[in-house]
Write an enzyme that holds these catalytic residues in place. Structure first.
Site, short mmCIF file in Angstrom:
data_model
loop_
_atom_site.label_atom_id
_atom_site.label_comp_id
_atom_site.label_asym_id
_atom_site.label_seq_id
_atom_site.Cartn_x
_atom_site.Cartn_y
_atom_site.Cartn_z
N THR A 13 5.08 7.29 13.96
CA THR A 13 5.10 6.43 15.14
C THR A 13 3.69 6.06 15.59
O THR A 13 3.42 4.89 15.91
CB THR A 13 5.89 7.14 16.27
OG1 THR A 13 7.25 7.25 15.83
CG2 THR A 13 5.86 6.35 17.56
N GLU A 15 9.63 1.06 10.76
CA GLU A 15 10.59 2.17 10.63
C GLU A 15 9.78 3.44 10.87
O GLU A 15 8.96 3.82 10.04
CB GLU A 15 11.21 2.21 9.22
CG GLU A 15 12.02 0.98 8.85
CD GLU A 15 13.39 0.95 9.50
OE1 GLU A 15 13.77 1.92 10.19
OE2 GLU A 15 14.09 -0.06 9.31
N CYS A 43 13.20 10.94 7.69
CA CYS A 43 13.00 10.48 9.06
C CYS A 43 14.27 10.63 9.89
O CYS A 43 14.20 10.85 11.08
CB CYS A 43 12.58 9.01 9.03
SG CYS A 43 13.66 8.03 7.99
N LYS A 65 0.87 -1.18 0.00
CA LYS A 65 0.00 0.00 0.00
C LYS A 65 0.90 1.22 0.00
O LYS A 65 1.46 1.59 1.02
CB LYS A 65 -0.88 -0.02 1.25
CG LYS A 65 -2.24 0.61 1.09
CD LYS A 65 -2.24 2.09 0.86
CE LYS A 65 -2.13 2.95 2.10
NZ LYS A 65 -1.96 4.37 1.77
N GLU A 83 8.46 15.78 15.85
CA GLU A 83 8.97 15.68 14.48
C GLU A 83 8.26 16.70 13.60
O GLU A 83 7.05 16.62 13.39
CB GLU A 83 8.71 14.26 13.97
CG GLU A 83 9.47 13.94 12.72
CD GLU A 83 9.24 12.50 12.27
OE1 GLU A 83 8.10 12.02 12.38
OE2 GLU A 83 10.20 11.89 11.79
P1 NAP Z 1 1.86 7.87 8.00
O1 NAP Z 1 0.83 8.91 8.03
O2 NAP Z 1 2.04 6.99 9.17
O3 NAP Z 1 1.54 7.01 6.71
C1 NAP Z 1 2.35 5.96 6.27
C2 NAP Z 1 1.50 4.97 5.51
O4 NAP Z 1 0.58 4.34 6.40
C3 NAP Z 1 0.66 5.59 4.42
O5 NAP Z 1 0.62 4.70 3.33
C4 NAP Z 1 -0.68 5.73 5.10
O6 NAP Z 1 -1.76 5.84 4.23
C5 NAP Z 1 -0.73 4.46 5.89
N1 NAP Z 1 -1.66 4.48 7.01
C6 NAP Z 1 -2.16 5.53 7.70
N2 NAP Z 1 -2.98 5.11 8.68
C7 NAP Z 1 -3.03 3.77 8.62
C8 NAP Z 1 -3.69 2.76 9.37
N3 NAP Z 1 -4.49 3.06 10.41
N4 NAP Z 1 -3.50 1.48 9.04
C9 NAP Z 1 -2.68 1.15 8.02
N5 NAP Z 1 -2.03 2.06 7.26
C10 NAP Z 1 -2.18 3.35 7.57
O7 NAP Z 1 3.27 8.49 7.69
P2 NAP Z 1 3.58 9.57 6.58
O8 NAP Z 1 3.05 10.87 7.05
O9 NAP Z 1 3.15 9.05 5.28
O10 NAP Z 1 5.16 9.56 6.59
C11 NAP Z 1 5.95 10.37 7.43
C12 NAP Z 1 6.46 9.60 8.63
O11 NAP Z 1 7.23 8.49 8.19
C13 NAP Z 1 7.37 10.40 9.49
O12 NAP Z 1 7.01 10.21 10.84
C14 NAP Z 1 8.74 9.81 9.23
O13 NAP Z 1 9.65 9.94 10.28
C15 NAP Z 1 8.42 8.40 8.95
N6 NAP Z 1 9.49 7.78 8.18
C16 NAP Z 1 10.31 6.87 8.81
C17 NAP Z 1 11.35 6.29 8.12
C18 NAP Z 1 12.25 5.32 8.80
O14 NAP Z 1 12.90 4.57 8.09
N7 NAP Z 1 12.32 5.26 10.10
C19 NAP Z 1 11.55 6.60 6.80
C20 NAP Z 1 10.71 7.50 6.18
C21 NAP Z 1 9.66 8.08 6.89
P3 NAP Z 1 -2.11 7.26 3.56
O15 NAP Z 1 -1.64 7.09 2.18
O16 NAP Z 1 -3.58 7.42 3.62
O17 NAP Z 1 -1.41 8.32 4.30
#
Ligand code: NAP
Ligand code: MG
Length: 504
Positions: free
Chosen positions: A248, A268, A302, A194, A403
């Site tokens: 997170t 991650e 991140c 996804k 963040e």
């Molecule tokens: P996010 O809002 O958590 O979304 C990530 C993915 O999860 C998206 O595809 C999202 O769908 C989906 N999602 C949202 N709610 C869900 C649920 N209840 N059940 C299953 N899937 C769900 O994160 P983001 O805003 O896209 O990305 C930014 C974050 O990623 C930051 O916190 C960053 O630090 C972290 N990050 C971490 C790393 C690492 O390697 N540690 C690397 C890159 C980014 P949608 O398409 O609808 O949003």
């Protein structure tokens, strides 16, 4: 570079979207075929530089997830029975398909996420490099023979889980596909992925290549929203392992879903990584290590070093150099040559980052540069913010604890080593850390004390394939980019055979 990239930003982007149109897939990729979602609904993916839609993308629902998981389950036995050299071939060919189409992938990635073309191109190449890495390392999968009973042959096998669910964010769209798909396919699992709603284009473009290269059902893509498509994937009884990159709080929700079925999860998650400037450190190295990552991808990384701890003795000189370096960022049209920083990837991200600009001021940090919205013809139509440096911050400020995920640096000064280390670790996150010093002993001791999965000295965020990456504390579980990752995608089976039985 085509002519139109030097014109008016809106026209540039309309032309570029038209140029990219033949590379755009808009439907779900299930069982080797593109198809509409069952409800037939679509959502827009937007170009954040001009806030105009690029395409209408299929809005996957639970029933579509069910169909994708079923296709992946049907393909799981045959794919699971392949040997590493066969899987290596597939991964290598997929990597080559990216290499053969770098410019197409680059334009899609740039338009969808706002990354400058050079940045997008580097990431597209990195995605290919990681698939190639997993193609190679897949040959290292092996079991053990255990010599603990002279009357037995005891050995282990590493077996795939079957169907793996993978959910990825928008900040590194195609790179994330490679990080996730590589180890899953290398170990004989089938995948339902996804992508993020903001940036689905390159995952779908890769699916088009996968049609020729990957057996049907081994790689499936369900686009859509988190609650509608992501959550059903985490709850599906036939999904045997989950891998997630994102926020997170979303990670917590995914772990809860997984707990219902005792499904293993790798996560991650977010970060608020410290970079420590020691008085003996090379300040040019420190400045470039921090700015080079903090401003890369408009701060949406991140592992960005978003808290800089600068020793009092060098604070003034560091700030001067850091602000000068900040001014070198060229904020503008990602399609224009020379642009180093594009817009934030979405409206939600723009609202979040700009709200933190107010938070920082209200908390009493000083704005050393930036702090607002850039004003230029290139930036007036999109989600742009200025690269911003907050100084005189305290580690307990929200801008130091939360963040922001934008080009916003928070500078904290220090004089007492132990107190600085305590503060560097005083965050819920533990993804990465960095430092500038020429004292090897100090570097080793400090690296040991920092609660972070990755620590860089006199550099930052270099992550060649093969080096483990992942978080401590709330920054995640598991390590990616490395042989160890293959263990997370396989189950260990121990076989114990009595060797004393005589067949005759
Ligand atoms: P996010 O809002 O958590 O979304 C990530 C993915 O999860 C998206 O595809 C999202 O769908 C989906 N999602 C949202 N709610 C869900 C649920 N209840 N059940 C299953 N899937 C769900 O994160 P983001 O805003 O896209 O990305 C930014 C974050 O990623 C930051 O916190 C960053 O630090 C972290 N990050 C971490 C790393 C690492 O390697 N540690 C690397 C890159 C980014 P949608 O398409 O609808 O949003
Ligand atoms: Mg999101």
């Amino acid at each position: 570079m085509p002519e139109y990239y030097s014109g008016n930003v809106v026209d540039n982007h309309r032309d570029a979207i038209e140029e990219a149109s033949t590379a755009i897939e808009t439907d779900l990729f299930i069982g080797g075929k593109f198809r509409q979602s069952e409800g037939g609904d679509y959502f827009e993916t937007v170009d954040p530089t001009v806030k105009e839609p690029i395409a209408e993308i299929a809005r996957g629902q639970k029933t579509d997830v069910d169909a994708a998981v079923s296709a992946a389950a049907d393909a799981a036995d045959e794919w699971g029975d392949t040997v590493p050299p066969e899987r290596q071939e597939v991964l290598r060919e997929l990597a080559e398909r990216i290499e053969d189409n770098v410019e197409e992938f680059t334009l899609l990635e740039s338009l969808d996420s706002g990354k400058p073309l050079d940045v997008a191109r580097g990431e597209v190449e990195r995605a290919a490099e990681f698939l190639d890495y997993y193609a190679g390392v897949c040959r290292s999968i092996e079991g053990k023979q255990l010599p603990y009973d002279s009357d037995a042959l005891i050995y282990t096998r590493r077996e795939p889980y079957g169907v793996v669910g993978q959910i990825i964010p928008w900040n590194f769209p195609l790179v994330m596909v490679a990080y996730k798909l590589g180890p899953a396919l290398a170990t004989g699992n089938t995948v339902v992925m996804k992508p993020a709603e903001q940036t689905p284009l390159t995952a779908l473009r890769l699916a088009r290549e996968a049609q020729d290269v990957v057996p049907d059902g081994v790689f499936n893509v369900v686009t859509g929203f988190g609650e509608e498509a992501g959550q059903p994937l985490t709850e599906h009884p036939e999904v045997r392992k989950l891998a997630f990159t994102g926020e997170t709080t979303t990670g917590h929700a995914i772990m809860k879903s997984a707990a219902e079925r005792a499904v293993p999860v790798t996560l991650e998650l977010g970060g608020k990584s410290p970079f420590i400037v020691f008085p003996d450190g090379d300040l040019d190295v420190a400045v470039e290590s921090v700015a080079g990552v903090m401003y890369y991808n408009t701060g949406q990384s991140c592992d960005a070093p978003s808290r800089v701890f600068v020793h009092d003795d060098v604070r003034e000189e560091f700030m001067e150099k850091f602000i000068e370096r900040t001014h070198e960022e060229v904020v503008g049209d990602p399609l224009r040559e020379g642009t180093t920083m594009g817009p934030l990837a979405s409206e939600a991200q723009f609202d979040k980052v700009t709200s933190y600009l107010d938070v920082g001021r209200d908390e009493g940090a000083t704005v050393e540069t930036g702090g607002g919205i850039p004003e230029s013809e290139d930036t007036e139509h999109g989600y742009f913010v200025e690269p911003t440096v907050f100084a005189e911050a305290q580690n307990d400020f929200r801008i130091a604890q939360e963040e922001i995920f934008g080009p916003v640096e928070t500078v904290i000064s220090w004089s007492d080593y132990d107190e600085m280390i305590r503060q560097a670790n005083d965050t819920e996150f533990g993804l990465a850390a960095g430092m500038a010093t020429n004292d090897v002993s100090l570097a080793n001791q400090t690296a040991e004390k920092l609660e972070a999965g990755n620590v860089w000295v006199n550099k930052y965020a270099t992550l060649p394939p093969g080096t483990p990456f992942g978080g401590y504390k709330q920054s995640g579980i598991g390590r990616e980019h490395t042989r160890e990752t293959l263990l997370a995608y396989t189950r260990c089976k121990t076989v114990d055979i009595d060797t004393t039985h005589s067949p005759m």
